[in-house]
Design an enzyme around this catalytic site. Structure first.
Site, short mmCIF file in Angstrom:
data_model
loop_
_atom_site.label_atom_id
_atom_site.label_comp_id
_atom_site.label_asym_id
_atom_site.label_seq_id
_atom_site.Cartn_x
_atom_site.Cartn_y
_atom_site.Cartn_z
N GLY A 114 0.83 -1.20 0.00
CA GLY A 114 0.00 0.00 0.00
C GLY A 114 0.86 1.25 0.00
O GLY A 114 1.94 1.27 0.62
N GLY A 163 -0.42 4.67 0.37
CA GLY A 163 -1.03 5.90 0.87
C GLY A 163 -0.12 6.51 1.93
O GLY A 163 1.07 6.20 2.01
N GLY A 164 -0.69 7.36 2.76
CA GLY A 164 0.12 8.07 3.75
C GLY A 164 0.92 7.15 4.65
O GLY A 164 2.12 7.37 4.88
N GLY A 212 1.78 3.92 4.21
CA GLY A 212 2.75 3.12 3.48
C GLY A 212 3.99 3.92 3.09
O GLY A 212 5.12 3.47 3.24
N PHE A 258 -11.65 21.99 15.39
CA PHE A 258 -12.31 20.82 14.83
C PHE A 258 -13.19 20.20 15.90
O PHE A 258 -13.02 20.48 17.09
CB PHE A 258 -11.25 19.81 14.37
CG PHE A 258 -11.29 19.49 12.90
CD1 PHE A 258 -11.30 20.50 11.95
CD2 PHE A 258 -11.32 18.17 12.47
CE1 PHE A 258 -11.34 20.20 10.59
CE2 PHE A 258 -11.35 17.86 11.11
CZ PHE A 258 -11.36 18.87 10.18
N ASP A 282 -8.25 -4.98 1.68
CA ASP A 282 -7.46 -6.17 1.34
C ASP A 282 -6.52 -6.60 2.47
O ASP A 282 -6.42 -7.79 2.79
CB ASP A 282 -6.62 -5.91 0.08
CG ASP A 282 -7.49 -5.54 -1.12
OD1 ASP A 282 -8.65 -5.99 -1.17
OD2 ASP A 282 -7.00 -4.81 -1.99
N GLN A 332 -17.61 4.60 11.04
CA GLN A 332 -18.12 5.98 11.09
C GLN A 332 -18.90 6.29 9.81
O GLN A 332 -18.42 6.08 8.71
CB GLN A 332 -16.95 6.96 11.21
CG GLN A 332 -17.40 8.42 11.31
CD GLN A 332 -16.28 9.35 11.76
OE1 GLN A 332 -15.39 9.71 10.99
NE2 GLN A 332 -16.28 9.71 13.03
N HIS A 366 -20.64 9.39 7.81
CA HIS A 366 -20.65 10.84 7.73
C HIS A 366 -22.04 11.29 7.26
O HIS A 366 -22.56 10.74 6.29
CB HIS A 366 -19.57 11.31 6.75
CG HIS A 366 -19.22 12.75 6.90
ND1 HIS A 366 -20.09 13.74 6.51
CD2 HIS A 366 -18.12 13.38 7.40
CE1 HIS A 366 -19.52 14.92 6.77
NE2 HIS A 366 -18.34 14.73 7.31
N LEU A 425 -18.08 13.32 -0.42
CA LEU A 425 -18.29 14.01 0.84
C LEU A 425 -18.61 15.49 0.64
O LEU A 425 -17.95 16.19 -0.13
CB LEU A 425 -17.01 13.89 1.67
CG LEU A 425 -17.08 14.41 3.10
CD1 LEU A 425 -17.98 13.51 3.93
CD2 LEU A 425 -15.69 14.46 3.71
N GLU A 479 -18.58 19.16 6.54
CA GLU A 479 -19.29 19.71 7.67
C GLU A 479 -19.23 21.24 7.68
O GLU A 479 -20.03 21.90 8.34
CB GLU A 479 -18.62 19.17 8.95
CG GLU A 479 -19.57 18.80 10.03
CD GLU A 479 -18.98 17.70 10.90
OE1 GLU A 479 -18.97 16.55 10.44
OE2 GLU A 479 -18.54 17.99 12.02
N ARG A 518 -21.56 13.98 14.29
CA ARG A 518 -21.83 13.22 13.07
C ARG A 518 -22.82 12.08 13.30
O ARG A 518 -23.73 11.86 12.50
CB ARG A 518 -20.53 12.64 12.52
CG ARG A 518 -19.67 13.68 11.88
CD ARG A 518 -18.38 13.09 11.36
NE ARG A 518 -17.59 14.14 10.74
CZ ARG A 518 -16.36 13.97 10.27
NH1 ARG A 518 -15.79 12.78 10.34
NH2 ARG A 518 -15.71 14.97 9.71
N HIS A 546 -17.73 6.17 6.05
CA HIS A 546 -16.62 7.11 5.91
C HIS A 546 -15.29 6.55 6.41
O HIS A 546 -14.26 6.80 5.82
CB HIS A 546 -16.97 8.38 6.69
CG HIS A 546 -15.99 9.50 6.52
ND1 HIS A 546 -15.63 9.99 5.28
CD2 HIS A 546 -15.30 10.24 7.43
CE1 HIS A 546 -14.76 10.97 5.44
NE2 HIS A 546 -14.53 11.14 6.72
N GLU A 585 -5.33 3.23 8.36
CA GLU A 585 -6.72 2.86 8.60
C GLU A 585 -6.92 1.35 8.71
O GLU A 585 -7.82 0.88 9.40
CB GLU A 585 -7.64 3.43 7.51
CG GLU A 585 -9.12 3.25 7.86
CD GLU A 585 -10.09 3.89 6.87
OE1 GLU A 585 -9.66 4.78 6.11
OE2 GLU A 585 -11.26 3.51 6.86
N ARG A 631 -13.88 8.00 15.82
CA ARG A 631 -12.69 8.79 15.48
C ARG A 631 -13.02 10.27 15.44
O ARG A 631 -14.03 10.68 14.87
CB ARG A 631 -12.13 8.38 14.12
CG ARG A 631 -10.98 9.26 13.67
CD ARG A 631 -10.32 8.79 12.40
NE ARG A 631 -11.09 9.00 11.20
CZ ARG A 631 -11.25 10.18 10.59
NH1 ARG A 631 -10.72 11.27 11.11
NH2 ARG A 631 -11.95 10.26 9.47
N LEU A 645 -5.07 11.49 9.74
CA LEU A 645 -3.79 11.77 9.08
C LEU A 645 -2.60 11.65 10.04
O LEU A 645 -1.57 11.08 9.67
CB LEU A 645 -3.83 13.15 8.39
CG LEU A 645 -4.83 13.24 7.22
CD1 LEU A 645 -4.78 14.63 6.57
CD2 LEU A 645 -4.57 12.18 6.16
#
Lengths: 301, 617
Positions: free
Chosen positions: B10, B12-13, B15, B113, B214, B233, B235, B245, B248, B281, B346, B370, B381, B387
């Site tokens: 993977g 993404g962030g 990996g 937030f 996977d 979760q 949304h 999305l 909010e 949410r 989400h 994730e 969460r 992130l």
């Protein structure tokens, strides 16, 4: 429900800063193009409304797609051809939605890249009705029928709508596409400072999603495989204009961009800018780098 | 066969961060990913990165907020690790040139937030994930780290000792999507799973099409326990036709939700009489679905989010991106008409059980992001906490796999510490149709450990490749049968109907029956496309198997947990039951006959114990 007292969330997922982000006026030429894009969109919408009205009175609520098919190793698909798909239309449906429907319902071998469905992963740049567009971002209601869907021109087709992206990636990686500051703060918690103006300056260039639409639309890149192309030059712009990197690094970047197949190849046809799904003023970034290169050369004379 | 010290699955962030960290520790590392890195769904993240960077803030406050947000199901060592590491990881991104939004003084911007006691969400415009993903990929290019992109990892090469805690992972098997080549990837130091979300288990999700869970499914079948899978979760504002999305921020600016009768239902029907549209949410998502269920939805499906009264100037100024999204993905002009919205899957709070170093109970196998569950998020969460999880735990997993000493983890994995076995009354036997040992079940036999643990890692990976080749061949050779798309969409629909925001015992049981039926049909699945080139029919068929296993795990957890905590709502059980349920739901594949067990949540932090309180904001 004792633990679930109604909560006040102040979360503003994304947009609080757009206030700042969009306060900077666009360059006049870019503004003009954005205006044209908006006009063209308005035209299409008007047409779509008329067509929708016509459809509402008739009983034909399907969309007709003509999709390019090719597979180098499957008999019957080795000769490129177009297949027709008639997909039930729903309001809001995109070209990608229609392709997914056609694949899942009619022909599971119909092949195309896609992932996020929201114009951020950059997987599904396609040649739709004669123009580079993201399948996920293109409303069927904006298009004349039949909708002709082809792989990106000027790239090798691997299968159906999938093209080989390696050359695009090679060009992107040829411009040293990574931040590399002359010096960094000492402490691991010390930030580099950047002015809001400078962040604004590079903002549009950072929005590139590597979809390859610009490269595919560029006549120069089509005729010259060595040309870095709009996306890679824009990537270089993103760093060359970032004040955090420092002057030495900037000079090095300009040297890369000035080479034979760099910025000077661009003939300012604006085709890349026209097709960019993220509205990045690519041609202007290239022009600006040409001016920077001239300036820095004068300095060294 | 390819061989590297560390293999990251993977890109993404998590990996990317893991790969960079492993290389910095001197390892020869490679990433294997079914997408080119910049296509990863981290790029779609919008909000920001929580980090205590400023005067007046502290990691302790961030940890407190996170524990409270988790509804006391997060583990203190994981949460405290997240919060202490996040500041320096965020500044690391800044040093790598990430284009954060800036304050007047030139420092990175932070904003408030939900659920945070301090505005500590560090952001880059409306596209923090995009900026983060590209910044890290740039660093990957700089370091020359090898990426096998468009290679689909379909199985893990894990030894077959009886207890998962005694097993070792030696590599993975992957399929080159472009060429159809199946190959082994041996990892001499470790395999790190960073495969992201599992939103495709549901038919309406903000997740990408590639988010099929996977890594979680592969690890599960290889014997690694998966944790708290029932916590999903939803949304409240996603576009009905695509799941894209709608932030909010629209409600934050004053956007109003209406039902089909034009009523402002959040107030009219008392869902949140104080905060209305700005309730949390889960509250808003429950309210919207209640309206639809009671016949006041539009087209029996969604509600309207109206921002027209804010005026064009303000909308264009602050919510421009929303206009684009509504226009491009729903064909709706947010200046002229209200936008249709409904709850969408989400984020998965649960995942592969790891400790705070990213290690699973199987030797040499790690997970981060994730797909992993340390657990940081517990049952809910907070926005802005996904992130930092990627960069903090991605880095730790990468460094640890490459041999860095991060100290002994406090979280125990596997059935090693304190645990208890659980029971749940199911209408059908969950798990494999024919559990391991059954004859001729090459299709369903996705990832039971290799036949023998003898020989070295190289042989083990070879055997895994052989097994996987048989599985692929059997799928390709069939001329007739069921197509994956049909099975997938049936399961997705069942999950969205029964294991959604509202969960009732009968519905959960129905979902288990639907999943069992889908498993039966999957026995007859076949791949129609005969091509070896870019056969997405095959890839999606393999993914669908993962969706089945995860749908079942989510539903089993949801049925077992008879309380209402965080995102998990049960009609028959409307209370958070701390006496009984301050524990994690664990599932072990157990060679095809899933075993349910529990381990206690860790509320003891480094310096203090987090006492469960009523969760109110």
């Amino acid at each position: 429900m004792s633990t679930h007292v109604p909560e006040t969330e102040t979360e503003t997922d994304t947009e609080a800063e757009t206030e700042v982000e969009h306060s900077e006026p666009l360059a006049p030429a870019q503004e003009e193009r954005m205006r044209k894009k908006a006009e063209a969109r308005a035209d299409r919408e008007e047409r779509a409304r008329q067509e929708a009205a016509e459809r509402a009175t008739g009983d034909d609520d399907t969309v007709h797609l003509k999709v390019f098919r090719f597979d180098p190793e499957v008999e019957g698909k080795q000769e490129p051809r177009f297949d027709d798909f008639h997909v039930p239309y729903e309001k809001g449906m995109t070209v990608l939605d229609a392709l997914i429907y056609a694949r899942d319902t009619f022909d599971s071998s119909l092949t195309f890249r896609h992932s996020c469905r929201q114009a951020i992963c950059g997987s599904d740049a396609l040649f739709i009705n004669g123009r580079q567009r993201l399948g996920c971002k293109t409303q069927l209601s904006d298009l004349d029928q039949p909708v002709r869907v082809e792989p990106l021109p000027h790239a090798e087709v691997e299968k159906d709508l999938v093209v080989d992206m390696d050359h695009f990636y090679d060009q992107m990686e040829a411009v040293e596409p990574y931040f590399d500051a002359d010096e960094l703060p000492d402490g691991e918690l010390d930030e580099q400072r950047q002015t809001r103006e400078n962040r604004e300056k590079v903002k549009m260039s950072t929005r590139c999603i590597w979809c390859g639409a610009c490269m595919s639309s560029c006549n120069i890149a089509a005729g010259n495989n060595e040309y870095l192309g709009p996306a890679a030059i824009n990537k270089a712009y993103r760093f060359a204009m970032d004040e955090r990197e420092g002057t030495e690094r900037k000079q090095h970047r300009l040297n890369i961009l000035e080479q034979e197949n760099g910025v000077w190849r661009c003939q300012t046809q604006f085709s890349c800018t026209e097709v960019c799904p993220k509205d990045i003023p690519l041609t202007e970034h290239i022009q600006e780098l040409k001016r920077e290169a001239v300036k820095s050369n004068l300095k060294f004379w | 066969m390819y061989e590297h010290d560390v293999i990251v699955v993977g890109a993404g962030g998590a990996g990317l961060r893991a790969a960079i960290a492993a290389q910095e520790e001197g390892a020869d590392v490679a990433i294997v990913s079914k997408l080119h890195p910049v296509r990863s769904h981290t790029g779609a993240a919008e909000g920001g990165i929580n980090a205590a960077l400023r005067e007046g803030d502290s990691w302790e406050d961030h940890a407190y907020d996170t524990m409270k947000g988790s509804d006391y199901l997060g583990d203190a060592p994981a949460i405290e690790t997240l919060c202490t590491d996040s500041p320096k990881e965020v500044i690391q991104l800044e040093h790598w040139g990430m284009a954060f939004s800036r304050e007047e003084d030139g420092r990175v911007s932070q904003r408030p937030f939900g659920g945070l006691s301090f505005p500590r969400t560090t952001y880059a415009g409306a596209e923090t994930g995009h900026q983060l993903l590209h910044t890290m990929y740039e660093q990957l290019v700089k370091r020359g780290i090898t990426v096998y992109d468009e290679w689909y990892v379909s199985d893990l090469a894990v030894t077959d000792e009886e207890r998962p805690e005694d097993r070792t992972c030696h590599g993975v098997v992957a399929y080159d999507i472009q060429s159809g080549e199946l190959s082994g990837f041996r990892a001499t130091e470790g395999v790190i799973l960073a495969t992201g979300g599992l939103g495709q288990v549901f038919d309406h999700t903000t997740n990408a099409v590639a988010n099929t869970g996977d890594g979680v499914a592969m690890a599960y079948r290889a014997g690694v326990p998966i944790e708290d899978m029932e916590f999903i979760q939803f949304h409240p504002t996603s576009l009905p036709s695509t799941g894209v999305l709608i932030s909010e921020g629209v409600r934050g600016e004053g956007g109003i939700l209406y039902n089909d009768e034009g009523e402002r239902f959040m107030f009219e029907y008392g869902y949140a009489s104080n905060d209305g549209e700005l309730a949390s949410r889960d509250v808003v998502a429950r309210a919207e679905l209640s309206e639809v269920n009671e016949g006041r939805g539009i087209d029996d499906e969604y509600v309207h989010l109206d921002m027209r009264h804010l005026g064009e100037e303000r909308i264009v100024d602050r919510l421009e991106n929303i206009l684009h999204l509504a226009k491009d993905f729903e064909g709706v002009d947010g200046l002229e008409e209200p936008m249709p919205v409904k709850p969408g899957q989400h984020y998965a709070m649960g995942g592969i059980e790891t400790d705070e170093n990213g290690e699973t109970c199987v030797g040499g196998l790690y997970a981060a992001g994730e797909c992993a569950c340390a657990s940081v998020h517990g049952s809910n969460r907070l926005g802005g906490n996904a992130l930092p999880e990627l960069i903090v735990f991605g880095k730790r997993a990468g460094a640890h796999a490459a041999g860095k000493d991060l100290g002994t983890a406090e979280i125990e994995t596997g059935q090693r510490g304190e645990y208890e076995l659980g029971e749940v009354d199911t209408p059908v036997q969950p798990g494999e149709i024919e559990p391991a040992g059954g004859e001729g079940d090459a299709v369903a036999d996705g990832g039971v450990a290799a036949e023998t643990s003898s020989g070295d890692g190289h042989d083990l990976v070879e055997r895994a490749v052989t097994r996987e080749r048989e599985r692929v061949q059997s799928l390709m050779e069939k001329d007739d049968g069921v197509q994956h798309a049909e099975i997938r969409s049936d399961v997705q629909e069942s999950m969205t109907q029964y294991v959604n925001v509202f969960r009732e015992e009968e519905g959960l049981k129905q979902a288990l029956e639907d999943i069992a039926e889908a498993r039966e049909r999957y026995q007859d699945v076949f791949v129609k496309d005969p091509s070896r080139t870019f056969n997405t029919d095959l890839i999606q068929t393999l993914e669908t198997r993962n969706i089945l296993d995860l749908a079942e795990a989510i539903t089993l957890g949801a049925l077992a947990r008879d309380e209402f905590r965080g995102a998990h709502w049960r009609k028959e059980h409307q209370e958070r039951k701390d006496d009984e349920w301050l524990k994690h739901t664990m599932l072990s594949w157990n060679d095809g006959t899933p075993e349910l067990w529990y381990k206690p949540v860790i509320l003891e932090g480094e310096d203090k114990k987090y006492e469960p309180k009523i969760r109110s904001y």
